[in-house]
Design a protein around this motif. Structure first.
Motif, mmCIF file in Angstrom:
data_model
loop_
_atom_site.group_PDB
_atom_site.id
_atom_site.type_symbol
_atom_site.label_atom_id
_atom_site.label_comp_id
_atom_site.label_asym_id
_atom_site.label_seq_id
_atom_site.Cartn_x
_atom_site.Cartn_y
_atom_site.Cartn_z
ATOM 1 N N LYS A 273 -11.052 -7.167 -103.317
ATOM 2 C CA LYS A 273 -11.511 -8.351 -104.063
ATOM 3 C C LYS A 273 -10.949 -8.338 -105.482
ATOM 4 C CE LYS A 273 -15.663 -9.251 -101.497
ATOM 5 N NZ LYS A 273 -16.366 -10.492 -101.439
ATOM 6 N N ALA B 109 -9.605 -12.028 -106.519
ATOM 7 C CA ALA B 109 -9.548 -13.049 -105.472
ATOM 8 C C ALA B 109 -10.295 -14.282 -105.974
ATOM 9 C CB ALA B 109 -10.183 -12.524 -104.185
ATOM 10 N N HIS C 264 -4.650 -9.601 -100.350
ATOM 11 C CA HIS C 264 -4.037 -8.860 -99.252
ATOM 12 C C HIS C 264 -2.575 -8.571 -99.589
ATOM 13 C CE1 HIS C 264 -1.791 -8.603 -95.387
ATOM 14 N NE2 HIS C 264 -2.749 -7.738 -95.154
ATOM 15 N N PHE D 226 -6.658 -4.698 -98.267
ATOM 16 C CA PHE D 226 -7.502 -5.805 -98.731
ATOM 17 C C PHE D 226 -8.352 -5.329 -99.895
ATOM 18 C CE2 PHE D 226 -6.587 -6.672 -94.325
ATOM 19 C CZ PHE D 226 -6.346 -8.033 -94.297
ATOM 20 N N ASN E 217 -11.118 -15.006 -100.111
ATOM 21 C CA ASN E 217 -12.194 -14.115 -100.545
ATOM 22 C C ASN E 217 -11.691 -12.703 -100.827
ATOM 23 O OD1 ASN E 217 -14.207 -16.052 -100.508
ATOM 24 N ND2 ASN E 217 -14.669 -15.707 -98.340
ATOM 25 N N ALA E 218 -10.467 -12.413 -100.388
ATOM 26 C CA ALA E 218 -9.902 -11.084 -100.617
ATOM 27 C C ALA E 218 -8.398 -11.203 -100.874
ATOM 28 C CB ALA E 218 -10.153 -10.181 -99.416
#
Length: 158
Positions: free
Chosen positions: A116, A92, A104, A114, A101-102
């Motif tokens: 990182k 991410a 998906h 989800f 931030n993540a």
């Protein structure tokens, strides 16, 4: 004199037939090449991949089948699908770098997933996919052109 007139009439008929084919080739190619190919891509890859397939008129009585599937950042996904990818890590970006931030995606059972960081296993090659589609579908297009042109000649005296 009558031989010259006959030659002119034949030349004129040939030109009218070619113009008729040129005027209709995209419609016929859509029916016999594009729609069946999109159906195959939708089944084998995804609906989004199928919708990225299109026809482009390239000249007199000519067209090309174009696959331009792009990612959110313009990356050529069609290229990655055609030639495959090696296993790789996807991270991410983070909001401070214009991303999220993540990561998906939708999992196999339809749930949202989800993370990182993802260790992507790579993607399968579909080498020559578009070329194979053309080779499989062109005979149907040729038959359509012959059939439609013969029908037109019989009904309208091209």
């Amino acid at each position: 004199m009558s031989l010259d007139l006959t030659k002119q009439r034949l030349t004129s008929a040939t030109e009218r037939v070619e113009r008729y084919i040129d005027d209709n080739i995209i419609v016929w190619a859509t029916e016999t090449v594009l729609l069946p190919a999109q159906s195959n891509l939708e089944t084998s890859i995804s609906q989004r991949a199928a919708q990225a397939l299109s026809l482009e008129k390239t000249g007199f009585m000519k067209f090309d089948l174009v696959w331009d599937l792009r990612g959110d950042n313009g990356e050529p996904l069609h290229f990655f699908l055609e030639f495959g990818t090696r296993p790789h890590v996807i991270k991410a970006k983070g909001k401070e770098h214009g991303g999220a931030n993540a990561l998906h995606w939708t999992g196999p059972s339809g749930e949202g997933v989800f993370a990182k960081i993802v260790n992507h296993p790579g993607s399968k090659k579909h080498v020559g996919l578009i070329q194979r589609i053309k080779e499989e579908r062109i005979p149907a297009l040729e038959a359509k052109i012959v059939s439609e042109t013969q029908n037109k000649m019989e009904t309208d005296s091209l």
